[in-house]
Enzyme design. Structure first.
Site, PDB file in Angstrom:
ATOM      1  N   ASN A 100       0.878  -1.172   0.000  1.00 33.65           N
ATOM      2  CA  ASN A 100       0.000   0.000   0.000  1.00 33.65           C
ATOM      3  C   ASN A 100       0.916   1.224   0.000  1.00 33.65           C
ATOM      4  O   ASN A 100       1.614   1.483   0.989  1.00 33.65           O
ATOM      5  CB  ASN A 100      -0.884  -0.028   1.246  1.00 33.65           C
ATOM      6  N   VAL A 101       0.914   1.969  -1.092  1.00 35.14           N
ATOM      7  CA  VAL A 101       1.864   3.090  -1.204  1.00 35.14           C
ATOM      8  C   VAL A 101       1.644   4.157  -0.132  1.00 35.14           C
ATOM      9  O   VAL A 101       2.550   4.928   0.175  1.00 35.14           O
ATOM     10  CB  VAL A 101       1.843   3.737  -2.616  1.00 35.14           C
TER      11      VAL A 101
ATOM     12  N   ASN B 192       2.544   5.310 -10.560  1.00 33.37           N
ATOM     13  CA  ASN B 192       1.294   5.211 -11.323  1.00 33.37           C
ATOM     14  C   ASN B 192       0.074   4.930 -10.449  1.00 33.37           C
ATOM     15  O   ASN B 192      -1.037   5.294 -10.815  1.00 33.37           O
ATOM     16  CB  ASN B 192       1.463   4.113 -12.390  1.00 33.37           C
TER      17      ASN B 192
ATOM     18  N   SER C 205      -2.629  13.921 -14.192  1.00 33.18           N
ATOM     19  CA  SER C 205      -3.909  13.855 -14.917  1.00 33.18           C
ATOM     20  C   SER C 205      -4.207  15.247 -15.474  1.00 33.18           C
ATOM     21  O   SER C 205      -3.749  16.252 -14.904  1.00 33.18           O
ATOM     22  CB  SER C 205      -5.029  13.468 -13.947  1.00 33.18           C
TER      23      SER C 205
ATOM     24  N   TYR D 101      -8.755  14.793  -5.846  1.00 24.36           N
ATOM     25  CA  TYR D 101      -7.947  14.255  -6.949  1.00 24.36           C
ATOM     26  C   TYR D 101      -7.171  15.384  -7.641  1.00 24.36           C
ATOM     27  O   TYR D 101      -5.985  15.246  -7.953  1.00 24.36           O
ATOM     28  CB  TYR D 101      -8.906  13.560  -7.921  1.00 24.36           C
ATOM     29  N   ALA D 102      -7.831  16.526  -7.864  1.00 23.36           N
ATOM     30  CA  ALA D 102      -7.161  17.669  -8.507  1.00 23.36           C
ATOM     31  C   ALA D 102      -6.005  18.164  -7.638  1.00 23.36           C
ATOM     32  O   ALA D 102      -4.910  18.461  -8.154  1.00 23.36           O
ATOM     33  CB  ALA D 102      -8.158  18.800  -8.752  1.00 23.36           C
ATOM     34  N   ALA D 103      -6.236  18.237  -6.318  1.00 22.65           N
ATOM     35  CA  ALA D 103      -5.172  18.699  -5.410  1.00 22.65           C
ATOM     36  C   ALA D 103      -3.975  17.758  -5.478  1.00 22.65           C
ATOM     37  O   ALA D 103      -2.819  18.186  -5.578  1.00 22.65           O
ATOM     38  CB  ALA D 103      -5.710  18.787  -3.984  1.00 22.65           C
TER      39      ALA D 103
ATOM     40  N   LYS E  52      -3.189  15.556  -7.902  1.00 25.67           N
ATOM     41  CA  LYS E  52      -2.551  15.486  -9.230  1.00 25.67           C
ATOM     42  C   LYS E  52      -1.785  16.773  -9.562  1.00 25.67           C
ATOM     43  O   LYS E  52      -0.779  16.725 -10.257  1.00 25.67           O
ATOM     44  CB  LYS E  52      -3.591  15.164 -10.308  1.00 25.67           C
TER      45      LYS E  52
ATOM     46  N   ILE F 268      -8.726   7.770 -20.687  1.00 26.36           N
ATOM     47  CA  ILE F 268      -8.092   6.539 -21.135  1.00 26.36           C
ATOM     48  C   ILE F 268      -9.050   5.379 -20.897  1.00 26.36           C
ATOM     49  O   ILE F 268      -9.642   5.267 -19.814  1.00 26.36           O
ATOM     50  CB  ILE F 268      -6.761   6.305 -20.376  1.00 26.36           C
TER      51      ILE F 268
HETATM   52  P1  NAD Z   1      -6.813   1.325 -12.147  1.00 27.29           P
HETATM   53  O1  NAD Z   1      -7.748   1.432 -10.995  1.00 27.29           O
HETATM   54  O2  NAD Z   1      -7.209   0.523 -13.346  1.00 27.29           O
HETATM   55  O3  NAD Z   1      -5.405   0.777 -11.629  1.00 27.29           O
HETATM   56  C1  NAD Z   1      -4.779   1.332 -10.511  1.00 27.29           C
HETATM   57  C2  NAD Z   1      -3.926   0.268  -9.847  1.00 27.29           C
HETATM   58  O4  NAD Z   1      -3.342   0.877  -8.680  1.00 27.29           O
HETATM   59  C3  NAD Z   1      -4.733  -0.944  -9.365  1.00 27.29           C
HETATM   60  O5  NAD Z   1      -4.057  -2.150  -9.699  1.00 27.29           O
HETATM   61  C4  NAD Z   1      -4.791  -0.757  -7.849  1.00 27.29           C
HETATM   62  O6  NAD Z   1      -4.844  -1.993  -7.136  1.00 27.29           O
HETATM   63  C5  NAD Z   1      -3.495  -0.010  -7.588  1.00 27.29           C
HETATM   64  N1  NAD Z   1      -3.544   0.783  -6.359  1.00 27.29           N
HETATM   65  C6  NAD Z   1      -4.535   1.629  -5.967  1.00 27.29           C
HETATM   66  N2  NAD Z   1      -4.246   2.136  -4.760  1.00 27.29           N
HETATM   67  C7  NAD Z   1      -3.049   1.608  -4.377  1.00 27.29           C
HETATM   68  C8  NAD Z   1      -2.229   1.754  -3.229  1.00 27.29           C
HETATM   69  N3  NAD Z   1      -2.590   2.519  -2.185  1.00 27.29           N
HETATM   70  N4  NAD Z   1      -1.047   1.076  -3.184  1.00 27.29           N
HETATM   71  C9  NAD Z   1      -0.675   0.273  -4.204  1.00 27.29           C
HETATM   72  N5  NAD Z   1      -1.425   0.087  -5.310  1.00 27.29           N
HETATM   73  C10 NAD Z   1      -2.593   0.746  -5.398  1.00 27.29           C
HETATM   74  O7  NAD Z   1      -6.480   2.849 -12.558  1.00 27.29           O
HETATM   75  P2  NAD Z   1      -5.925   3.431 -13.960  1.00 27.29           P
HETATM   76  O8  NAD Z   1      -7.070   4.032 -14.676  1.00 27.29           O
HETATM   77  O9  NAD Z   1      -5.054   2.441 -14.621  1.00 27.29           O
HETATM   78  O10 NAD Z   1      -5.046   4.651 -13.397  1.00 27.29           O
HETATM   79  C11 NAD Z   1      -3.624   4.600 -13.277  1.00 27.29           C
HETATM   80  C12 NAD Z   1      -3.117   6.017 -13.015  1.00 27.29           C
HETATM   81  O11 NAD Z   1      -3.474   6.856 -14.104  1.00 27.29           O
HETATM   82  C13 NAD Z   1      -3.712   6.658 -11.769  1.00 27.29           C
HETATM   83  O12 NAD Z   1      -2.735   7.439 -11.122  1.00 27.29           O
HETATM   84  C14 NAD Z   1      -4.816   7.541 -12.331  1.00 27.29           C
HETATM   85  O13 NAD Z   1      -5.117   8.604 -11.479  1.00 27.29           O
HETATM   86  C15 NAD Z   1      -4.170   7.997 -13.620  1.00 27.29           C
HETATM   87  N6  NAD Z   1      -5.123   8.464 -14.637  1.00 27.29           N
HETATM   88  C16 NAD Z   1      -6.027   7.628 -15.203  1.00 27.29           C
HETATM   89  C17 NAD Z   1      -6.899   8.122 -16.193  1.00 27.29           C
HETATM   90  C18 NAD Z   1      -7.908   7.230 -16.874  1.00 27.29           C
HETATM   91  O14 NAD Z   1      -8.669   7.750 -17.710  1.00 27.29           O
HETATM   92  N7  NAD Z   1      -7.936   5.945 -16.625  1.00 27.29           N
HETATM   93  C19 NAD Z   1      -6.837   9.474 -16.549  1.00 27.29           C
HETATM   94  C20 NAD Z   1      -5.896  10.302 -15.944  1.00 27.29           C
HETATM   95  C21 NAD Z   1      -5.034   9.774 -14.990  1.00 27.29           C
END
Ligand code: NAD
Length: 245
Positions: free
Chosen positions: A63-64, A87, A140, A153-155, A157, A186
């Site tokens: 857990n990060v 990520n 983001s 989330y905005a704060a 990111k 995405i």
């Molecule tokens: P997702 O939920 O598909 O994957 C996120 C992964 O992070 C999961 O495997 C989850 O188990 C892991 N995770 C979550 N909290 C954690 C923690 N505390 N410790 C360790 N692992 C943890 O999300 P995604 O859509 O692939 O997003 C990945 C990144 O991209 C994120 O930072 C998200 O904010 C950013 N992002 C996504 C989008 C989008 O459209 N999907 C857009 C902008 C930014």
């Protein structure tokens, strides 16, 4: 095509979504990856999916947001790090009027403090001989422009962008570059489960008229991690089909 043979990457949240594709792209380019993720189920799925890369991959359940858990994962690494991809991220959306401390704390802990914890735990574990050390963090478009229902989330990111600039300044002389990526919409499992009209209305807001696939983010990460990007430092690269124009 990039070549990451003999390069070692840590990808947080690497067991699903965008992180899964980042991991796959590094593995395909010959790199070694340590996947740090807190979901046991996602880790198991990733272990099965990446079975053919067994000699290149390492997993840690972490857990990060939890420093002890991060310290354990850092101690378990089989090699020195060349590339860190911050990520892992979550959303807990509510209007500001309705947002409680729980939603605020959860998002700040994972999406902001998580990057502090992970990057700090790895700083001394980077390959000291390398002049190609990389910290790449997923921000983001919301971190650039804000969004309804996403104050937390905005704060976080926006904070990622500030951290990236500061790492770029402080660590540049030590052989690091630090950069951020600001993805737009995405397509992941979450968006794929949405009704078609919701996806269509999201796509209609993007100048290139479609959502991005996870590969577009992985491609940007591999570029920023490569030797070819060695003079890019402190930047935030928008990968969003032009959504913010
Ligand atoms: P997702 O939920 O598909 O994957 C996120 C992964 O992070 C999961 O495997 C989850 O188990 C892991 N995770 C979550 N909290 C954690 C923690 N505390 N410790 C360790 N692992 C943890 O999300 P995604 O859509 O692939 O997003 C990945 C990144 O991209 C994120 O930072 C998200 O904010 C950013 N992002 C996504 C989008 C989008 O459209 N999907 C857009 C902008 C930014």
């Amino acid at each position: 095509n990039f070549n990451f043979k003999n390069k070692n990457a840590v990808v947080t949240g690497g067991a699903s979504g965008i992180g899964f594709q980042i991991t796959l792209s590094f593995l395909e380019a010959g790199g070694n990856v340590s996947v740090w993720d807190y979901s046991e189920q996602a880790l198991q799925t990733a272990k099965d999916a990446f079975a053919k890369y067994a000699s290149q991959i390492h997993f840690a359940q972490v857990n990060v947001g939890d420093r002890d858990s991060v310290a354990k994962a850092a101690a378990s690494l089989p090699w020195a790090v060349d590339i860190l991809v911050n990520n892992a991220g979550i959303t807990r959306d509510k209007s500001f009027a309705k947002m409680g401390a729980d939603e605020w704390d959860a998002v700040i802990s994972t999406n902001l403090t998580g990057l502090f914890n992970v990057t700090k735990s790895l700083l001394e574990k980077f390959n000291s001989a390398s002049n190609q050390k990389r910290i790449i963090s997923i921000s983001s478009v919301v971190g650039l422009y804000g969004n309804f229902g996403q104050l937390n989330y905005a704060a976080a990111k926006s904070g990622v962008i500030g951290m990236t600039k500061t790492w770029g300044k402080e660590l540049g002389r030590k052989g690091f570059t630090a950069n951020a990526i600001a993805p737009g919409f995405i397509a992941t499992a979450m968006t794929k489960a949405m009704p078609k009209e919701v996806i269509d209305s999201m796509a209609a807001k993007v100048p290139v008229a479609r959502l991005g696939e996870v590969e577009v983010i992985a491609n940007a990460v591999l570029f920023l991690a490569s030797e070819q990007a060695s003079y890019i430092n402190g930047a935030t690269l928008s990968v969003d089909g032009g959504i913010v124009l």
